[in-house]
Design a protein around this motif. Structure first.
Motif, short mmCIF file in Angstrom:
data_model
loop_
_atom_site.label_atom_id
_atom_site.label_comp_id
_atom_site.label_asym_id
_atom_site.label_seq_id
_atom_site.Cartn_x
_atom_site.Cartn_y
_atom_site.Cartn_z
N THR A 87 0.86 -1.17 0.00
CA THR A 87 0.00 0.00 0.00
C THR A 87 0.91 1.23 0.00
O THR A 87 1.76 1.38 0.89
CB THR A 87 -0.91 0.01 1.23
N GLU A 126 -1.86 -1.47 -3.95
CA GLU A 126 -2.92 -0.49 -3.66
C GLU A 126 -2.28 0.88 -3.51
O GLU A 126 -1.38 1.07 -2.69
CB GLU A 126 -3.64 -0.90 -2.37
N PHE A 142 -7.13 5.10 -1.74
CA PHE A 142 -6.34 3.90 -2.03
C PHE A 142 -7.15 2.93 -2.89
O PHE A 142 -8.30 2.60 -2.58
CB PHE A 142 -5.93 3.20 -0.73
N LYS A 182 -1.41 1.80 7.94
CA LYS A 182 -0.71 1.02 6.91
C LYS A 182 0.65 0.58 7.42
O LYS A 182 1.27 1.24 8.24
CB LYS A 182 -0.54 1.86 5.64
#
Length: 323
Positions: A87, A126, A142, A182
């Protein structure tokens, strides 16, 4: 058994019941006009299906199609699926210096192309997108849908450019909020840089929030005039033309912050190099888990049976006798 779209069933069942009632109680139009003996000579041959049976089949077919639209399923519970990918948060510089034309056609357009190349190089990851200058804002949440991300980035044009000074601290605060949950926390800037004074607070925010910084630097060391919204060179108070050079201080900050930087050039090698560094560093962390609902679909059974009954009812339409 449950329905994924029960609203379709309840929205259509009422008009269906009304329609079925009208069909079952309404006398045939021909029977209201012709005498019974005349109608018998004009009616279908004995080979055709009785009208009552055909109507029942058609109504049953419609009912089954309504059930199919509601999507009957059997829920089997939640299932945890392991996914590959990172991510990342990307940030596009929209400050006034991005109008400069020391790269073709200007820094903003060049940076957007580099972002699209980066999206292509991270197909299973992502990515979120923010734009920043005086006040940063989220351009795209995202997502792993790279085509949507490209569309959002392409929508950033000259009208987005802010001639005010870039607030890197505000960018840092937004990035720390978006990356709060994250792991790892990765921020990638597409920018022409910033001086050491402007990025001092930014550096502290990155360190305190353990955000790894990567930078794609756009522009040249020689620089070019700052262009205003009318396409003319921006002049200072003393009448001289303002020149903006690429500032590599952000690149050095990235190296100090467990990241890396590249100077954007024509071609794709610069982005490939950056992606290689990122994937190499986080190769043991490119895994995650998502929870998905596991279900067995059954809509094709009522749909198939409904189409079969509809075909039977229509294939038995009465044929006129020859008088």
């Amino acid at each position: 058994m449950s329905f994924v779209n029960p609203q379709f069933f309840w929205a259509l069942i009422v008009p269906f019941v009304i329609f079925a009632f009208l069909i079952s109680t309404n006398k045939e139009r021909l029977a209201r006009i012709f005498d019974e003996k005349v109608l018998k000579r004009l009616s279908a041959t004995d080979e055709s299906m009785p009208m009552v049976v055909r109507n029942i089949l058609m109504l049953l077919a419609l009912f089954l199609m309504i059930v199919a639209m509601a999507r009957p399923v059997i829920e089997k519970g939640d299932r945890t699926v392991e996914v590959q990918g990172l991510t990342l948060l990307t940030a596009l510089d929209i400050s006034g210096s991005m109008r400069s034309t020391d790269v073709y056609p200007n820094r903003l357009t060049f940076a957007k192309k580099k972002m699209n190349t980066f999206f292509d190089a991270m197909p299973s990851d992502e990515i979120g997108v923010v734009a920043f200058a005086y006040s940063p804002f989220v351009l795209a949440p995202f997502s792993s849908d790279k085509e949507t991300l490209k569309m959002m980035v392409e929508g950033v044009d000259d009208s987005y450019i802010n001639m005010g000074s870039t607030d890197f601290s505000a960018l840092g605060e937004l990035a720390s909020s978006l990356l709060e949950k994250k792991k790892p926390k990765i921020l990638i800037l597409f920018t022409d840089g910033g001086d050491e004074e402007a990025i001092a607070g930014f550096a502290e925010i990155l360190k305190s929030n353990k955000i790894d910084l990567y930078v794609v630097l756009v522009g040249t060391e020689k620089g070019a005039p700052v262009i205003d919204e009318n396409g003319k060179p921006f002049t200072l108070e003393d009448g001289t033309i303002a020149i903006t050079q690429r500032n590599d201080a952000l690149g050095e900050l990235a190296k100090e912050n467990d990241g890396a930087y590249v100077v954007a050039s024509t071609g794709k090698e610069d982005i490939k190099q950056l992606v290689s560094v990122i994937k190499g560093k986080y190769q043991n962390q490119q895994k995650g888990e998502v929870t998905v609902k596991e279900r067995v679909e059954y809509f094709y059974y009522p749909l198939g049976l409904g189409l079969l009954l509809l075909l039977i009812s229509l294939s038995s339409m009465p044929r006129r006798r020859k008088v």
